[in-house]
Design a protein around this motif. Structure first.
Motif, PDB file in Angstrom:
ATOM      1  N   TYR A 122     103.411 -31.536   4.419  1.00 51.08           N
ATOM      2  CA  TYR A 122     102.996 -31.766   5.805  1.00 51.08           C
ATOM      3  C   TYR A 122     104.151 -32.423   6.552  1.00 51.08           C
ATOM      4  CZ  TYR A 122      98.078 -30.727   4.889  1.00 51.08           C
ATOM      5  OH  TYR A 122      96.892 -30.096   4.574  1.00 51.08           O
ATOM      6  N   PHE A 123     104.231 -32.123   7.848  1.00 50.73           N
ATOM      7  CA  PHE A 123     105.199 -32.772   8.715  1.00 50.73           C
ATOM      8  C   PHE A 123     104.445 -33.783   9.568  1.00 50.73           C
ATOM      9  CE2 PHE A 123     107.967 -32.719  12.649  1.00 50.73           C
ATOM     10  CZ  PHE A 123     109.039 -33.382  12.065  1.00 50.73           C
ATOM     11  N   ILE A 124     104.902 -35.040   9.558  1.00 50.80           N
ATOM     12  CA  ILE A 124     104.216 -36.140  10.236  1.00 50.80           C
ATOM     13  C   ILE A 124     105.119 -36.650  11.357  1.00 50.80           C
ATOM     14  CG2 ILE A 124     103.120 -38.393   9.933  1.00 50.80           C
ATOM     15  CD1 ILE A 124     102.934 -37.721   6.909  1.00 50.80           C
ATOM     16  N   TYR A 125     104.548 -36.863  12.531  1.00 51.63           N
ATOM     17  CA  TYR A 125     105.350 -37.235  13.694  1.00 51.63           C
ATOM     18  C   TYR A 125     104.485 -37.993  14.687  1.00 51.63           C
ATOM     19  CZ  TYR A 125     103.008 -32.890  15.045  1.00 51.63           C
ATOM     20  OH  TYR A 125     102.052 -31.915  15.256  1.00 51.63           O
ATOM     21  N   HIS A 126     105.123 -38.638  15.676  1.00 55.00           N
ATOM     22  CA  HIS A 126     104.369 -39.385  16.667  1.00 55.00           C
ATOM     23  C   HIS A 126     103.605 -38.424  17.564  1.00 55.00           C
ATOM     24  CE1 HIS A 126     103.448 -42.260  19.897  1.00 55.00           C
ATOM     25  NE2 HIS A 126     103.572 -43.170  18.940  1.00 55.00           N
ATOM     26  N   GLU A 127     102.414 -38.843  17.971  1.00 58.76           N
ATOM     27  CA  GLU A 127     101.548 -37.958  18.739  1.00 58.76           C
ATOM     28  C   GLU A 127     102.180 -37.493  20.046  1.00 58.76           C
ATOM     29  OE1 GLU A 127      97.998 -40.182  19.443  1.00 58.76           O
ATOM     30  OE2 GLU A 127      98.998 -41.717  20.643  1.00 58.76           O
ATOM     31  N   ASN A 128     103.091 -38.279  20.630  1.00 61.86           N
ATOM     32  CA  ASN A 128     103.742 -37.861  21.868  1.00 61.86           C
ATOM     33  C   ASN A 128     105.042 -37.095  21.620  1.00 61.86           C
ATOM     34  OD1 ASN A 128     105.642 -39.781  21.210  1.00 61.86           O
ATOM     35  ND2 ASN A 128     105.044 -41.250  22.792  1.00 61.86           N
ATOM     36  N   LYS A 129     105.354 -36.859  20.347  1.00 60.66           N
ATOM     37  CA  LYS A 129     106.534 -36.100  19.923  1.00 60.66           C
ATOM     38  C   LYS A 129     107.849 -36.752  20.357  1.00 60.66           C
ATOM     39  CE  LYS A 129     104.125 -31.685  19.606  1.00 60.66           C
ATOM     40  NZ  LYS A 129     104.120 -30.237  19.973  1.00 60.66           N
TER      41      LYS A 129
END
Length: 235
Positions: A122-129
Motif C-alpha cells: 500500500y502507498f500511504i500519504y497525507h490526505e491533502n497530498k
C-alpha cells in the motif's frame, strides 16, 4: 516500517511546504527529484541545519557504527522513537544529528491474516497530498573528501494507530511544520526533541492509503506507475 518511500517532487516544492525561517544553502531548480521507490542502502537527500542555515545533503540510508559492524550486526534503517534518545546505538545521533527526510508518502506491506506469505503493498500519504517530512537522525561529514564508512541516517518510527495499524504497526514519525523546524535546530535540546516527537505528531487519521502493484518490491522499478492505485488487491 519504514522500508520504502517516495521522494518525487522538486526541492523547491518541499521547502515551500515547510516554509523554513532560516536561510537555505544551495540551488533550487524546477526538476523533480523523481524517486518513486527509494530503498535502503541508497543515498537520499537529507534536510539538515548547520548553525543558522539549512542544507540538503545526499546521505546513505542505513547506519552501522564500527562496533556494530565488528559484531556482525547489519545496518539499521529505522529507530524507534520510544528508545532512540537513550539507547547506545542512537543517543549520539539524537543529540546532534537530527534531520528531516522529504517525502510524498511511504509503502507498507499488509499481510493476509490467514497466510503470511500473501502480502499486499500500500502507498500511504497525507490526505491533502502535500509533502511530508520524516523525522530522521544521522551521522555524516558533509565536508569530508572521503566519508567514513559509518556515515548514514535512519528514519525515526512511532506506533501506528487508528486505521494505519490495519496496514502496519509502525509508521514514520511525521511532526507538524513548526515542530519539524524546531527539531532541525541545533539549539533544540535532546530533551525538547523528545517532547516534540511525543506531543507534536501529525495524527494517523490525516493520512490515507491505497493498494499498489507488487512491482514496488523490486528496487529496480522506479517510475510513476509504482504509486498508481490498483483494483482487487490481494489483501
Amino acid at each position: 516500517m519504514c522500508g520504502r518511500f517516495a521522494q518525487i517532487d522538486t526541492r523547491e516544492k518541499y521547502l515551500e511546504s515547510l516554509r523554513p525561517d532560516v536561510e537555505f544553502v544551495g540551488g533550487l531548480d524546477g526538476e523533480p527529484v523523481g524517486r518513486y521507490n527509494v530503498s535502503p542502502g541508497t543515498r537520499v537527500l537529507l534536510l539538515n541545519q548547520r548553525e543558522d542555515k539549512l542544507h540538503l545533503d545526499p546521505v546513505l540510508w542505513g547506519y552501522q557504527p564500527a562496533w556494530a559492524k565488528e559484531a556482525g550486526r547489519p545496518p539499521l534503517i529505522n529507530a524507534r522513537v520510544e528508545t532512540a534518545a537513550s539507547g547506545r546505538m542512537f543517543k549520539p545521533l539524537w543529540t546532534s544529528g537530527r534531520a528531516l527526510v522529504m517525502a510524498d508518502g511511504w509503502y507498507e506491506w499488509k499481510k493476509d491474516p490467514d497466510n503470511a506469505k500473501i502480502k499486499q503493498p500500500y502507498f500511504i500519504y497525507h490526505e491533502n497530498k502535500e509533502p511530508i517530512f520524516f523525522a530522521a537522525i544521522s551521522r555524516f561529514h558533509p565536508d569530508a573528501l572521503d566519508a567514513p564508512e559509518d556515515d548514514g541516517f535512519v528514519i525515526v518510527t512511532a506506533a501506528s494507530d487508528k486505521g494505519l495499524v490495519d496496514i502496519h504497526d509502525r509508521r514514520p514519525l511525521v511532526m507538524t511544520r513548526e515542530a519539524s523546524l524546531e527539531w532541525l535546530s541545533p539549539d533544540t535540546t535532546p530533551e525538547r526533541a523528545e517532547e516534540l516527537a511525543k506531543d507534536f505528531v501529525i495524527p494517523a487519521d490525516e493520512f490515507t492509503f491505497h493498494p499498489v502493484g507488487k512491482a514496488v518490491g523490486n528496487i529496480h522499478n522506479d517510475n510513476a506507475g509504482i504509486i498508481e492505485r490498483i483494483d482487487n488487491p490481494a489483501v
